[in-house]
Scaffold this active site. Structure first.
Site, mmCIF file in Angstrom:
data_model
loop_
_atom_site.group_PDB
_atom_site.id
_atom_site.type_symbol
_atom_site.label_atom_id
_atom_site.label_comp_id
_atom_site.label_asym_id
_atom_site.label_seq_id
_atom_site.Cartn_x
_atom_site.Cartn_y
_atom_site.Cartn_z
ATOM 1 C CG HIS A 53 -1.980 0.980 1.253
ATOM 2 N ND1 HIS A 53 -3.206 0.740 1.816
ATOM 3 C CD2 HIS A 53 -2.042 2.252 0.785
ATOM 4 C CE1 HIS A 53 -3.974 1.803 1.691
ATOM 5 N NE2 HIS A 53 -3.280 2.757 1.069
ATOM 6 C CG HIS A 55 -1.234 6.713 -1.782
ATOM 7 N ND1 HIS A 55 -2.440 6.595 -2.427
ATOM 8 C CD2 HIS A 55 -1.413 6.159 -0.550
ATOM 9 C CE1 HIS A 55 -3.325 6.009 -1.618
ATOM 10 N NE2 HIS A 55 -2.722 5.737 -0.471
ATOM 11 C CG LEU A 56 4.587 4.936 -5.917
ATOM 12 C CD1 LEU A 56 5.254 3.984 -6.894
ATOM 13 C CD2 LEU A 56 5.544 5.273 -4.783
ATOM 14 C CG ASN A 87 -4.959 7.887 -4.550
ATOM 15 O OD1 ASN A 87 -3.966 7.184 -4.713
ATOM 16 N ND2 ASN A 87 -5.119 8.663 -3.506
ATOM 17 C CG ASP A 145 -6.475 3.742 -0.322
ATOM 18 O OD1 ASP A 145 -7.116 3.528 0.720
ATOM 19 O OD2 ASP A 145 -5.362 4.291 -0.333
ATOM 20 C CG HIS A 172 -10.060 3.786 2.616
ATOM 21 N ND1 HIS A 172 -8.959 4.621 2.729
ATOM 22 C CD2 HIS A 172 -11.034 4.365 3.358
ATOM 23 C CE1 HIS A 172 -9.267 5.654 3.504
ATOM 24 N NE2 HIS A 172 -10.521 5.525 3.891
ATOM 25 C CG HIS A 225 -5.556 2.072 5.728
ATOM 26 N ND1 HIS A 225 -6.920 1.913 5.790
ATOM 27 C CD2 HIS A 225 -5.315 2.818 4.621
ATOM 28 C CE1 HIS A 225 -7.468 2.531 4.759
ATOM 29 N NE2 HIS A 225 -6.518 3.087 4.028
ATOM 30 C CG ASP A 298 -2.145 4.724 3.610
ATOM 31 O OD1 ASP A 298 -2.083 5.000 2.396
ATOM 32 O OD2 ASP A 298 -3.094 5.096 4.344
ATOM 33 C CG HIS A 302 0.004 14.969 1.199
ATOM 34 N ND1 HIS A 302 -0.788 15.026 0.075
ATOM 35 C CD2 HIS A 302 -0.535 14.013 1.996
ATOM 36 C CE1 HIS A 302 -1.769 14.145 0.198
ATOM 37 N NE2 HIS A 302 -1.635 13.507 1.346
HETATM 38 ZN ZN ZN Z 1 -6.907 4.366 2.487
HETATM 39 ZN ZN ZN Z 2 -3.830 4.748 1.034
#
Ligand code: ZN
Ligand code: ZN
Length: 420
Positions: A53, A55-56, A87, A145, A172, A225, A298, A302
């Protein structure tokens, strides 16, 4: 060497040829003359760690993270493989985006990147995405997610559809009608801090609903998560009924409680939020009794300009790739909660099994030579400024750890070595 998938803890050496594990050699057996030797004396050789899990942010938000910077952070944290959530912008809901992510990952090198496709088009919960085409292009699971499928009827169809392609649905769990507008866990702390809360119930009801839908459809669900006592109870019951349900925990959820939000540091804001002590205790019990299968970060980078907003306006999420192993050693292994073999299993064998990643998560002969080398006693400090991730939103800056991944081998190539 520790290989939980093969029930193996031994002093054997691993011989790698052409990117694959070629043999296990006993201490008296000689390596071929021309073999390059990696001296792991005093260290633990484990199957490559797999993060289910992350996010790239690429395509679309390359100012936060690119596939290359994310993959570099992954190997620096001991992960040989990461599975990236859809996402992005545009969302990975079609084969063209899936192929783009894989191409970028191949260019970057470092870690293996396995894309996760969207459940619904644009993850808006209304129309199913082309899961079959994405699977042919290389996705390993599907998920909406962050924007969970809001309606039970749609989730039922999604589970039936995903089952046709033998894809795990990563869930999620959050009923947004209960959590919308919230910035932290709902409880005494949210009351004290004057922030709108996200009740544990929002996760509980969605997890319970989806366990029931899994029973009805026979689909494979992996709960992302997990963070509440109620959701854990739902998974425990589902497992007792032999349903195909697994779950992961993020390191911050076994490390911090909502008390960390005091001071309004936006690096303590994530979704699901840091919960209260009773939930943390339930998480520990579930890690110890095997209800929780895997540790996943996760990792959610940011930009600092976004995280520098007021607490209720800042985005959810923290980076996690480079602190996960240190936190697992500190909070789980060195405290005696679980042993090292179980930790390795939660980072390798189990993630590989959950997404059906063939020939990974194990060191058995013939498998891909993805290897994580650990030093359980190495003392080190995490300086977020030195992070390989493009974003620096970690609540663990300056934390001291004992235990680290000291080298990462992907497909037989040493892609990372920690400097002492
Ligand atoms: Zn999530
Ligand atoms: Zn996530």
């Amino acid at each position: 060497m520790i290989d939980p998938a093969e029930n193996q803890t031994s002093g054997k050496n691993v011989l790698i040829e052409n990117g694959k594990v070629a043999a296990w050699l006993g201490s008296n057996e000689k390596a071929p003359e021309d073999a390059e030797i990696f001296d792991a004396t005093g260290l633990i050789v484990a199957p490559g760690f797999i993060d289910l899990h992350v996010h790239l942010r690429e395509p679309g938000q390359e100012y936060k993270e690119t596939i290359a910077t994310g993959a570099a952070a992954a190997v620096a944290g001991g992960f040989t493989s990461v599975c990236c959530m859809p996402n992005t912008n545009p969302i990975n809901d079609n084969a063209a985006i899936t192929r783009f992510i894989i191409e970028q990952a191949n260019k970057a090198g470092f870690a293996n990147v396995f894309p996760i496709g969207a459940i619904t088009k644009a993850s808006d919960g209304t129309e199913l995405a082309e899961m079959g085409e994405m699977k042919a292009a290389g996705i390993v699971a599907v998920s909406d997610d962050g924007r969970p499928v809001p309606n039970a009827g749609m989730m039922r169809r999604a589970l039936e559809y995903a089952s046709n392609f033998d894809l795990t649905v990563v869930d999620h769990c959050e009923d947004k009608s209960l959590s919308a507008g919230g910035a932290m866990h709902e409880g005494m702390m949210s009351l004290l801090l004057g922030l709108k809360g996200m009740p544990a119930l929002a996760e509980d009801v969605d997890a319970t609903r989806d366990c029931q839908l899994a029973e009805m459809t026979g689909a494979k669900i992996h709960i992302a998560h997990i963070s509440t006592k109620g959701a854990i109870e739902a998974v425990r019951n589902a497992k007792a009924r032999a349903l195909d349900i697994t779950c992961e925990v993020a390191p911050h959820h076994f490390t911090l409680t909502d008390e960390a939000v005091e001071g309004y540091d936006t690096n303590t804001k994530m979704s699901p939020p840091l919960r209260s002590k009773e939930h943390l205790e339930a998480i520990f019990r579930a890690i110890e009794d095997g209800t929780i299968d895997a540790i996943a970060t996760d990792h959610a980078p940011h930009h600092s300009d976004e995280k520098n907003l007021e607490f209720d306006r800042a985005p959810f999420g923290i980076t996690g790739l480079e602190t996960a192993v240190g936190l697992a050693f500190e909070k789980l292994v060195h405290t005696g909660s679980i042993n090292l073999t179980r930790m390795v299993e939660m980072f390798s064998a189990n993630p590989a099994r959950i997404f059906g990643l063939k020939n990974r998560g194990t060191l058995k002969v013939g498998s891909v030579a993805d290897i994580t080398i650990l030093d359980p006693d190495l003392k080190w400090k995490f300086n977020v400024a030195d992070s390989k991730s493009k974003s620096k939103n970690s609540p663990f800056d300056g934390w001291k750890f004992r235990g680290a991944a000291v080298a990462t081998i992907v497909g037989g190539k040493v892609v990372y070595r920690r400097k002492y």
